[in-house]
Scaffold this motif. Sequence first.
Motif, mmCIF file in Angstrom:
data_model
loop_
_atom_site.group_PDB
_atom_site.id
_atom_site.type_symbol
_atom_site.label_atom_id
_atom_site.label_comp_id
_atom_site.label_asym_id
_atom_site.label_seq_id
_atom_site.Cartn_x
_atom_site.Cartn_y
_atom_site.Cartn_z
ATOM 1 N N ARG A 99 0.762 -1.051 0.213
ATOM 2 C CA ARG A 99 0.144 0.212 0.036
ATOM 3 C C ARG A 99 0.667 1.360 0.431
ATOM 4 N NH1 ARG A 99 -3.656 -0.982 4.379
ATOM 5 N NH2 ARG A 99 -3.419 -3.461 4.795
ATOM 6 N N ALA A 155 2.355 1.867 -3.217
ATOM 7 C CA ALA A 155 1.336 2.310 -4.585
ATOM 8 C C ALA A 155 1.030 3.476 -4.247
ATOM 9 C CB ALA A 155 -0.188 0.961 -4.092
ATOM 10 N N GLU A 156 1.139 3.805 -2.780
ATOM 11 C CA GLU A 156 0.585 5.309 -2.667
ATOM 12 C C GLU A 156 1.859 6.557 -3.127
ATOM 13 O OE1 GLU A 156 -0.578 7.976 0.893
ATOM 14 O OE2 GLU A 156 -0.412 5.879 1.711
ATOM 15 N N LYS A 158 3.940 5.389 -5.568
ATOM 16 C CA LYS A 158 4.222 5.751 -7.019
ATOM 17 C C LYS A 158 2.394 6.365 -7.472
ATOM 18 C CE LYS A 158 5.599 0.899 -8.038
ATOM 19 N NZ LYS A 158 5.463 -0.781 -8.324
ATOM 20 N N ALA A 159 1.683 6.436 -7.137
ATOM 21 C CA ALA A 159 0.267 7.514 -6.924
ATOM 22 C C ALA A 159 1.043 9.019 -7.120
ATOM 23 C CB ALA A 159 -0.868 7.388 -6.081
ATOM 24 N N GLU A 160 1.810 9.219 -5.920
ATOM 25 C CA GLU A 160 2.377 10.685 -5.677
ATOM 26 C C GLU A 160 3.328 11.318 -7.027
ATOM 27 O OE1 GLU A 160 0.512 12.668 -3.620
ATOM 28 O OE2 GLU A 160 -0.175 11.189 -2.546
ATOM 29 N N ARG A 208 2.808 10.331 -9.860
ATOM 30 C CA ARG A 208 1.992 10.076 -11.438
ATOM 31 C C ARG A 208 1.959 11.347 -10.897
ATOM 32 N NH1 ARG A 208 1.196 5.103 -10.611
ATOM 33 N NH2 ARG A 208 -1.672 5.171 -9.980
ATOM 34 N N GLY A 209 1.252 12.280 -9.450
ATOM 35 C CA GLY A 209 0.458 13.641 -9.440
ATOM 36 C C GLY A 209 2.197 14.798 -9.639
#
Length: 162
Positions: A17, A20-21, A23-25, A27-28
């Motif tokens: 988790r 994944a967070e 990687k999401a950040e 992308r942001g």
Amino acid sequence: MSSISNQEAATPRRRRRAVAELKAELRGVRVQLAVLNHQVGTQAELKDVDLDCLDLISSRGPLSPSMLAKHAGLHPATMTGILDRLERGGWIVRDRDPSDRRAVVIRVLPDRNAEMFRLYSGMNSLMDTICADYDDAEIAVITDFLRRVQAAGRTASEELGN
């Protein structure tokens, strides 16, 4: 009864988790920096790809057109139009390479570079504020992480280009 405790099973899940967070950040961050760069490019009357190439020349230059194309992940023939636009706009100059008079190197013109610093001054000030919240060791870890992310991006780009 399972040989793995709930505590041990939760650790890999938490890690997945957290990654994944992260990687999401990232992308942001990519999206927000793309938006910022687009706004700066609009103010400077540069296309996004022109701004990318100008940044590469500024940070790694002087560069030959072929080396710039390689760093930008663009076909060398594409460079001609980009360099023509940057030269017409007074951002760069093409000089003869002192080590090989047949070759050309591209360098940024300092007067226009100052304009770029002005356009990014708001972001640079905000970055200084953010960095003030971290100690030297934390900054070193973040810097190492970002270098490794850049290297991974280069590797992934090269693999896609093959």
